[in-house]
Design a protein around this motif. Structure first.
Motif, short mmCIF file in Angstrom:
data_model
loop_
_atom_site.label_atom_id
_atom_site.label_comp_id
_atom_site.label_asym_id
_atom_site.label_seq_id
_atom_site.Cartn_x
_atom_site.Cartn_y
_atom_site.Cartn_z
N GLY A 9 103.28 43.01 12.85
CA GLY A 9 104.20 43.73 13.72
C GLY A 9 104.31 43.08 15.09
N THR A 11 103.41 43.88 18.20
CA THR A 11 102.26 43.74 19.09
C THR A 11 101.35 42.63 18.59
N VAL A 182 96.22 54.11 8.59
CA VAL A 182 97.01 55.32 8.74
C VAL A 182 96.04 56.45 9.10
N THR A 185 96.97 61.73 12.30
CA THR A 185 98.18 61.80 13.11
C THR A 185 98.11 60.61 14.06
N MET A 207 105.27 61.53 5.54
CA MET A 207 104.86 61.26 6.92
C MET A 207 105.86 60.33 7.59
N ILE A 214 104.38 54.57 11.79
CA ILE A 214 103.48 53.52 11.32
C ILE A 214 104.13 52.65 10.25
P1 ADP Z 1 104.15 47.37 14.40
O1 ADP Z 1 104.73 46.75 15.61
O2 ADP Z 1 102.91 46.70 13.93
O3 ADP Z 1 105.17 47.56 13.30
P2 ADP Z 1 104.42 50.16 15.13
O4 ADP Z 1 104.40 50.43 16.58
O5 ADP Z 1 105.75 50.15 14.45
O6 ADP Z 1 103.63 48.80 14.85
O7 ADP Z 1 103.49 51.20 14.34
C1 ADP Z 1 102.14 51.35 14.72
C2 ADP Z 1 101.98 52.57 15.61
O8 ADP Z 1 102.28 53.75 14.87
C3 ADP Z 1 100.60 52.81 16.13
O9 ADP Z 1 100.36 52.06 17.30
C4 ADP Z 1 100.55 54.33 16.36
O10 ADP Z 1 100.73 54.67 17.71
C5 ADP Z 1 101.76 54.85 15.59
N1 ADP Z 1 101.45 55.92 14.64
C6 ADP Z 1 102.20 57.04 14.45
N2 ADP Z 1 101.65 57.82 13.54
C7 ADP Z 1 100.53 57.20 13.09
C8 ADP Z 1 99.55 57.53 12.12
N3 ADP Z 1 99.61 58.67 11.41
N4 ADP Z 1 98.54 56.66 11.93
C9 ADP Z 1 98.46 55.50 12.62
N5 ADP Z 1 99.37 55.15 13.57
C10 ADP Z 1 100.40 55.97 13.80
#
Ligand code: ADP
Ligand code: ASP
Ligand code: MG
Length: 422
Positions: A9, A11, A182, A185, A207, A214
């Motif tokens: 992703g 980051t 995952v 929340t 979810m 996520i």
């Molecule tokens: P990437 O850039 O790797 O695609 P995203 O920002 O799209 O990452 O997704 C990861 C983020 O999803 C995490 O940093 C977290 O804040 C968020 N998130 C939301 N719900 C969840 C969950 N149930 N478990 C883990 N992370 C979650």
């Protein structure tokens, strides 16, 4: 020799230093004898930056000619990533080649900014894998039948990766991200959130569709449809942790019935701030009204989520539904132009300061009283529920946006999600 797909992703790809770490991690997997395909996102913030530039030169609109150019622009973020990652792998001494979506090609329909993947040609990728190279494919993008570049919607690299894994019949698709799996929340909202060792496809689907960012929902749909083994794990561990340890870390998305499944009634809580509520008040209570209202909205290509219609009084009723916030103004316009004149009411109201909070779990199927436990927990916090929607394995409520974090925390506690499952 196994064929493995890795997705990284934004980051994880956020700086040249991080890209070098990704390269080292991928090199580790390649040197262990795996055929590797890597699907990276744009560097963090880049897609937002590009779309911000678009806003500076042009007002927002839904004109297809404009949507086409937005995709042309947004797709460049991932092209930078694949080039940099291929260079970093070559610098590690690992032969690597990068492809944009259209070079593969990843074929999509022509729904700019939210295109759906229709097919992926695996020939070119296989030839390069057979030549001993790591193949890097740009996430988030494809090409339609007329040769126009398309993108898959925000978070779409997840879907690119799973679709590539399905097309190549990969042994596993590993989604590397900035959390180590995952959680019950979003751990950024509830620090006590607990990582799930496994979650079922159905739960992950709910979810994702209830707003947990996520994984993009379509990636989960693809994984379910093509039975792609899918794992979410951290890209922030040291790149040289033993492969055997890394391969079983994070969260595995399982099919129901797998023995490893956890057995909580509620597995997770999702929330979504991206919706807005619209109410049409005082509409006549007669057949065809829902169709008249929602038909016009659907014709404008606007997706509707939660819907409620109240009991009528004196032959009149109120009709409410939610749409994506980005579609809010357009929905109001459509209603005023197409629905209100024929409906005998002019009372259209809206509220953009709402959020949807959902509890999800396949255990809800076989347990009663779960929804009422949810409503009790919310009432104890003095949170008013505006709308409710249920399915077999989820219950969602629409509430005032300002109570979102309070609601998520209260529900997390009420369902003992911070406690390990015994
Ligand atoms: P990437 O850039 O790797 O695609 P995203 O920002 O799209 O990452 O997704 C990861 C983020 O999803 C995490 O940093 C977290 O804040 C968020 N998130 C939301 N719900 C969840 C969950 N149930 N478990 C883990 N992370 C979650
Ligand atoms: N770069 C795209 C986005 O920011 C796709 C992705 O990250 O998955 O939405
Ligand atoms: Mg993402």
């Amino acid at each position: 020799m196994a064929l493995i797909v890795h997705k990284y992703g934004g980051t994880s790809m956020g700086s040249t230093e991080r890209i070098r770490n990704v390269a080292r991690r991928v090199a580790k997997w390649a040197r262990a004898g795996n055929q590797m395909v890597v699907v990276p996102s744009a560097m963090s913030g880049e897609t937002n930056r590009l779309l911000g530039l678009a806003k500076e030169v042009s007002p927002a609109g839904s004109d297809p000619a404009m949507q086409r150019e937005l995709d042309m622009l947004a797709a460049t973020g991932e092209q930078v990533s694949v080039g940099l990652l291929a260079l970093a792998l070559q610098a590690e001494g690992v032969p690597a080649i990068s492809f944009t979506g259209w070079q593969v090609p990843v074929r999509t329909n022509n729904a700019y900014t939210k295109a759906r993947i229709e097919s992926i040609d695996d020939q070119r990728v296989r030839a390069e894998l057979d030549a001993g190279k790591v193949v890097i494919i740009a996430g988030f993008q494809g090409i339609d039948n007329d040769g126009h570049i398309t993108t898959l919607g925000r978070g779409g690299s997840d879907t690119s990766a799973v679709a590539v894994a399905a097309a190549l019949k990969a042994a596993e698709c590993l989604i590397f991200t900035d959390v180590d799996g995952v959680y019950t929340t979003d751990p950024r909202v509830v620090p006590e959130a607990r990582r799930l060792a496994t979650v079922t496809f159905e739960e992950m689907l709910e979810m994702a569709s209830m707003g947990s960012k996520i994984l993009q929902i379509r990636s989960v749909e693809f994984a379910g449809k093509y039975q792609v083994p899918l794992r979410v794990l951290s890209s922030f561990t040291p790149w040289d942790i033993p492969l055997a340890q890394e391969a079983v870390s994070g969260t595995l998305i399982t099919f129901e019935g797998d023995e490893t499944m956890e057995s909580a009634v509620v597995s997770g809580i999702a929330f979504n701030r991206d919706e807005a509520k619209i109410s049409v008040l005082g509409v006549p209570d007669r057949p065809g009204i829902a169709y008249q209202i929602l038909g016009a909205v659907a014709d404008a290509n606007i997706e509707v989520d939660v819907i409620i219609q109240n009991v009528s009084h004196d032959g009149k009723t109120d009709f409410s539904f939610t749409v994506h916030r980005n579609d809010y103004a357009r929905t109001i316009d459509v209603l005023k132009a197409k629905v209100v004149p024929t409906l005998g009411t002019d009372r259209v109201e809206g509220d953009t300061r709402i959020c949807k909070v959902s509890i999800v779990g396949i255990g809800m199927r076989s347990h009663v009283g779960i929804a009422s436990k949810m409503f009790r927990a919310l009432s104890e916090e003095g949170i008013n529920i505006q709308m409710i929607s249920t399915s077999e394995i989820k219950t969602s409520v629409v509430i005032d946006e300002k109570y979102m974090e309070l609601a998520v925390r209260a529900l997390h506690r009420a369902f003992d999600l911070d406690q390990p499952i015994g």
